[in-house]
Design a protein around this motif. Structure first.
Motif, PDB file in Angstrom:
ATOM      1  N   PHE A   8       0.847  -1.189   0.000  1.00 16.67           N
ATOM      2  CA  PHE A   8       0.000   0.000   0.000  1.00 16.67           C
ATOM      3  C   PHE A   8       0.888   1.247   0.000  1.00 16.67           C
ATOM      4  O   PHE A   8       1.936   1.269   0.645  1.00 16.67           O
ATOM      5  CB  PHE A   8      -0.942  -0.004   1.208  1.00 16.67           C
ATOM      6  N   ALA A   9       0.454   2.228  -0.751  1.00 23.22           N
ATOM      7  CA  ALA A   9       1.224   3.465  -0.834  1.00 23.22           C
ATOM      8  C   ALA A   9       1.394   4.081   0.559  1.00 23.22           C
ATOM      9  O   ALA A   9       0.527   3.926   1.421  1.00 23.22           O
ATOM     10  CB  ALA A   9       0.527   4.450  -1.770  1.00 23.22           C
ATOM     11  N   PRO A  10       2.491   4.806   0.796  1.00 21.92           N
ATOM     12  CA  PRO A  10       2.743   5.361   2.133  1.00 21.92           C
ATOM     13  C   PRO A  10       1.880   6.571   2.472  1.00 21.92           C
ATOM     14  O   PRO A  10       1.778   6.954   3.634  1.00 21.92           O
ATOM     15  CB  PRO A  10       4.218   5.743   2.082  1.00 21.92           C
ATOM     16  N   THR A  11       1.285   7.190   1.458  1.00 21.62           N
ATOM     17  CA  THR A  11       0.440   8.360   1.714  1.00 21.62           C
ATOM     18  C   THR A  11      -0.958   8.114   1.151  1.00 21.62           C
ATOM     19  O   THR A  11      -1.125   7.440   0.130  1.00 21.62           O
ATOM     20  CB  THR A  11       1.033   9.627   1.082  1.00 21.62           C
ATOM     21  N   PRO A  12      -1.990   8.656   1.798  1.00 24.05           N
ATOM     22  CA  PRO A  12      -3.361   8.417   1.343  1.00 24.05           C
ATOM     23  C   PRO A  12      -3.635   9.086  -0.008  1.00 24.05           C
ATOM     24  O   PRO A  12      -3.089  10.141  -0.325  1.00 24.05           O
ATOM     25  CB  PRO A  12      -4.222   9.057   2.435  1.00 24.05           C
ATOM     26  N   SER A  13      -4.505   8.455  -0.780  1.00 21.59           N
ATOM     27  CA  SER A  13      -4.987   9.064  -2.027  1.00 21.59           C
ATOM     28  C   SER A  13      -6.327   9.761  -1.809  1.00 21.59           C
ATOM     29  O   SER A  13      -6.776  10.539  -2.650  1.00 21.59           O
ATOM     30  CB  SER A  13      -5.134   7.993  -3.109  1.00 21.59           C
ATOM     31  N   TRP A  14      -6.978   9.458  -0.702  1.00 19.88           N
ATOM     32  CA  TRP A  14      -8.281  10.045  -0.355  1.00 19.88           C
ATOM     33  C   TRP A  14      -8.357  10.058   1.159  1.00 19.88           C
ATOM     34  O   TRP A  14      -8.001   9.076   1.812  1.00 19.88           O
ATOM     35  CB  TRP A  14      -9.401   9.193  -0.935  1.00 19.88           C
ATOM     36  N   GLN A  15      -8.790  11.167   1.726  1.00 12.37           N
ATOM     37  CA  GLN A  15      -8.834  11.242   3.184  1.00 12.37           C
ATOM     38  C   GLN A  15      -9.736  12.381   3.637  1.00 12.37           C
ATOM     39  O   GLN A  15     -10.035  13.303   2.877  1.00 12.37           O
ATOM     40  CB  GLN A  15      -7.426  11.460   3.748  1.00 12.37           C
ATOM     41  N   ASP A  16     -10.167  12.289   4.877  1.00  9.84           N
ATOM     42  CA  ASP A  16     -10.833  13.399   5.551  1.00  9.84           C
ATOM     43  C   ASP A  16     -10.276  13.432   6.971  1.00  9.84           C
ATOM     44  O   ASP A  16     -10.464  12.485   7.742  1.00  9.84           O
ATOM     45  CB  ASP A  16     -12.348  13.227   5.561  1.00  9.84           C
ATOM     46  N   GLU A  17      -9.590  14.511   7.287  1.00 13.81           N
ATOM     47  CA  GLU A  17      -8.990  14.677   8.616  1.00 13.81           C
ATOM     48  C   GLU A  17      -9.927  15.424   9.559  1.00 13.81           C
ATOM     49  O   GLU A  17      -9.630  15.579  10.739  1.00 13.81           O
ATOM     50  CB  GLU A  17      -7.662  15.427   8.501  1.00 13.81           C
ATOM     51  N   PHE A  18     -11.043  15.934   9.036  1.00 13.16           N
ATOM     52  CA  PHE A  18     -12.055  16.649   9.815  1.00 13.16           C
ATOM     53  C   PHE A  18     -11.472  17.853  10.556  1.00 13.16           C
ATOM     54  O   PHE A  18     -11.838  18.136  11.696  1.00 13.16           O
ATOM     55  CB  PHE A  18     -12.758  15.681  10.775  1.00 13.16           C
ATOM     56  N   ASN A  19     -10.594  18.547   9.866  1.00 19.07           N
ATOM     57  CA  ASN A  19      -9.992  19.761  10.425  1.00 19.07           C
ATOM     58  C   ASN A  19     -10.765  20.995   9.957  1.00 19.07           C
ATOM     59  O   ASN A  19     -10.209  21.922   9.372  1.00 19.07           O
ATOM     60  CB  ASN A  19      -8.516  19.854  10.017  1.00 19.07           C
ATOM     61  N   TYR A  20     -12.062  20.961  10.170  1.00 21.35           N
ATOM     62  CA  TYR A  20     -12.931  22.077   9.811  1.00 21.35           C
ATOM     63  C   TYR A  20     -14.127  22.032  10.741  1.00 21.35           C
ATOM     64  O   TYR A  20     -14.204  21.171  11.642  1.00 21.35           O
ATOM     65  CB  TYR A  20     -13.339  22.012   8.331  1.00 21.35           C
ATOM     66  N   THR A  21     -15.074  22.914  10.550  1.00 20.87           N
ATOM     67  CA  THR A  21     -16.241  22.989  11.433  1.00 20.87           C
ATOM     68  C   THR A  21     -17.513  23.055  10.597  1.00 20.87           C
ATOM     69  O   THR A  21     -17.546  23.716   9.555  1.00 20.87           O
ATOM     70  CB  THR A  21     -16.155  24.230  12.340  1.00 20.87           C
ATOM     71  N   GLY A  22     -18.554  22.356  11.053  1.00 20.56           N
ATOM     72  CA  GLY A  22     -19.840  22.403  10.371  1.00 20.56           C
ATOM     73  C   GLY A  22     -20.261  21.037   9.887  1.00 20.56           C
ATOM     74  O   GLY A  22     -19.920  20.013  10.471  1.00 20.56           O
ATOM     75  N   LYS A  23     -21.011  20.992   8.793  1.00 18.57           N
ATOM     76  CA  LYS A  23     -21.478  19.727   8.247  1.00 18.57           C
ATOM     77  C   LYS A  23     -20.322  18.992   7.567  1.00 18.57           C
ATOM     78  O   LYS A  23     -19.331  19.620   7.146  1.00 18.57           O
ATOM     79  CB  LYS A  23     -22.623  19.966   7.259  1.00 18.57           C
ATOM     80  N   PRO A  24     -20.394  17.672   7.444  1.00 15.97           N
ATOM     81  CA  PRO A  24     -19.346  16.922   6.745  1.00 15.97           C
ATOM     82  C   PRO A  24     -19.121  17.459   5.332  1.00 15.97           C
ATOM     83  O   PRO A  24     -20.061  17.905   4.663  1.00 15.97           O
ATOM     84  CB  PRO A  24     -19.898  15.494   6.718  1.00 15.97           C
ATOM     85  N   ASP A  25     -17.871  17.428   4.891  1.00 21.88           N
ATOM     86  CA  ASP A  25     -17.457  17.972   3.602  1.00 21.88           C
ATOM     87  C   ASP A  25     -18.313  17.398   2.467  1.00 21.88           C
ATOM     88  O   ASP A  25     -18.251  16.200   2.184  1.00 21.88           O
ATOM     89  CB  ASP A  25     -15.988  17.641   3.380  1.00 21.88           C
ATOM     90  N   PRO A  26     -19.115  18.225   1.784  1.00 24.77           N
ATOM     91  CA  PRO A  26     -19.993  17.702   0.730  1.00 24.77           C
ATOM     92  C   PRO A  26     -19.235  17.220  -0.499  1.00 24.77           C
ATOM     93  O   PRO A  26     -19.817  16.540  -1.354  1.00 24.77           O
ATOM     94  CB  PRO A  26     -20.897  18.902   0.393  1.00 24.77           C
ATOM     95  N   ALA A  27     -17.949  17.567  -0.609  1.00 25.65           N
ATOM     96  CA  ALA A  27     -17.145  17.046  -1.713  1.00 25.65           C
ATOM     97  C   ALA A  27     -16.742  15.590  -1.471  1.00 25.65           C
ATOM     98  O   ALA A  27     -16.311  14.905  -2.404  1.00 25.65           O
ATOM     99  CB  ALA A  27     -15.897  17.902  -1.903  1.00 25.65           C
ATOM    100  N   LYS A  28     -16.904  15.126  -0.233  1.00 29.15           N
ATOM    101  CA  LYS A  28     -16.475  13.770   0.112  1.00 29.15           C
ATOM    102  C   LYS A  28     -17.604  12.876   0.614  1.00 29.15           C
ATOM    103  O   LYS A  28     -17.505  11.651   0.528  1.00 29.15           O
ATOM    104  CB  LYS A  28     -15.370  13.839   1.176  1.00 29.15           C
TER     105      LYS A  28
END
Length: 286
Positions: free
Chosen positions: A42-62
Motif C-alpha cells: 500500500f502506498a505510504p500516503t493516502p490518495s483520499w482522506q478526511d482529517e475533519f480539520n474544519y467545522t460544520g457539516k461533513p465535507d460535501p465534496a467527500k
C-alpha cells in the motif's frame, strides 16, 4: 615427479570446473524471475482522506447521506437525516449522534454518511480512527458496499459487503469484522467473519483497518489482524465479488435485528460515534 604433479593439477582443475558447472546449473532457476505472482503493498500516503480539520457539516465534496426511516432491511428504529444535529464536524472530529426523538416514522434520529460517487475504491488500505457509542440498542458500523450492481440480482448480498467495524451495545467489549457475498452471508448462515474482545471501545479512540487486495481481505484493530478472507482459486463472483469499486459508510443504527436483540435502553441517548480521520491508501504492485 613433475609429470605426476601436472596430471594431478589437471585432474583437480577438471573436477573443479565440473563442480562449478554443476553448481551454476543448479543455481540457474533462482536467477529466473518467479512466475507472475505480484507482490502487493500500500502506498505510504493516502490518495483520499478526511482529517475533519474544519467545522460544520461533513465535507460535501467527500460525503453524501443515505436518508430514510424504512428499517434498512434490518428492522432498524432510526430515521437517517442530514441534520447537523445528527452529523457535524467539531474539535477535529466527525461526530455522528443518535438521538431519542420523533423523526420521520421513527422515534430515533441518526445519520448514515456515504462516500459513494465521491470516494469509490477498488482495493486499498482503509484506516479509520474512531470512538464508539455505548449502551444497549446502539449498533455503530464502519463498512463498505459495492458502488455498482454488476453481479447476480443487482443488490445485496450479490455485490458484496465488507464490515470493517461493527459493534452492538449489548455486548460492549466485543468487536466484529465480516464479509457478505451471495455464497457467504448471515441470512443463509454461511457468514465469514470473526470477533475480538477489545476494552475501552467507547472510552478511547481505536484504529479500524481493512486491507483489501485481489487475493484477500484482512480486518484489523489497532494494527492487529483478527480476520482474513482469502480468495480461493475456484471462487467466482458468488464467493468473491470484491473486484469492483466499493464506497465507505459511517453510521449509527438503533435497534434492529442484531442491535436490538436485547431491546433498547432509552436512558442512554444521545449517543455518539466520534471519528478522528478516514484515510485510504491505494494498492501498489511490486
Amino acid at each position: 615427479m613433475r609429470a605426476t604433479i601436472t596430471s594431478f593439477n589437471r585432474l583437480t582443475a577438471a573436477i573443479c570446473i565440473n563442480a562449478l558447472s554443476t553448481a551454476v546449473g543448479c543455481a540457474q532457476p533462482s536467477t529466473i524471475p518467479k512466475a507472475d505472482k505480484p507482490h502487493y503493498a500500500f502506498a505510504p500516503t493516502p490518495s483520499w482522506q478526511d482529517e475533519f480539520n474544519y467545522t460544520g457539516k461533513p465535507d460535501p465534496a467527500k460525503w453524501s447521506y443515505d436518508l430514510g426511516d424504512r428499517g434498512w432491511g434490518n428492522n432498524e428504529l432510526e430515521n437517517y437525516t442530514d441534520k447537523i444535529e445528527n452529523a457535524k464536524v467539531e474539535h477535529g472530529n466527525l461526530v455522528i449522534t443518535a438521538i431519542k426523538e420523533p423523526s420521520g416514522k421513527q422515534q430515533y434520529s441518526s445519520t448514515r454518511l456515504v462516500s459513494k460517487g465521491k470516494g469509490d475504491f477498488t482495493y486499498g488500505k482503509f484506516e479509520i480512527r474512531a470512538k464508539l457509542p455505548k449502551g444497549r440498542g446502539t449498533w455503530p458500523a464502519i463498512w463498505m458496499l459495492a458502488s455498482g450492481n454488476e453481479y447476480g440480482n443487482k443488490g445485496w448480498p450479490d455485490n458484496g459487503e465488507i464490515d470493517i467495524m461493527e459493534h452492538v451495545g449489548f455486548d460492549q467489549d466485543r468487536l466484529h469484522g465480516n464479509i457478505h457475498t451471495k455464497a457467504f452471508n448471515h441470512a443463509i448462515k454461511t457468514n465469514k467473519g470473526n470477533n475480538v474482545v477489545v476494552k475501552g471501545l467507547s472510552e478511547d479512540f481505536h484504529v479500524y483497518t481493512c486491507e483489501w487486495t485481489p487475493e484477500a481481505i484482512t480486518i484489523l484493530v489497532d494494527g492487529n489482524a483478527y480476520f482474513t478472507f482469502k480468495k480461493e482459486a475456484a471462487y467466482q463472483w458468488p464467493e468473491w465479488p470484491f473486484d469492483k469499486p466499493f464506497h465507505l459508510i459511517l453510521n449509527i443504527a438503533v435497534g434492529g435485528n442484531w442491535g436490538g436483540q436485547k431491546g433498547v435502553d432509552d436512558s442512554i441517548f444521545p449517543q455518539k460515534m466520534e471519528v478522528d480521520y478516514v484515510r485510504v491508501y491505494p494498492l501498489v504492485t511490486k
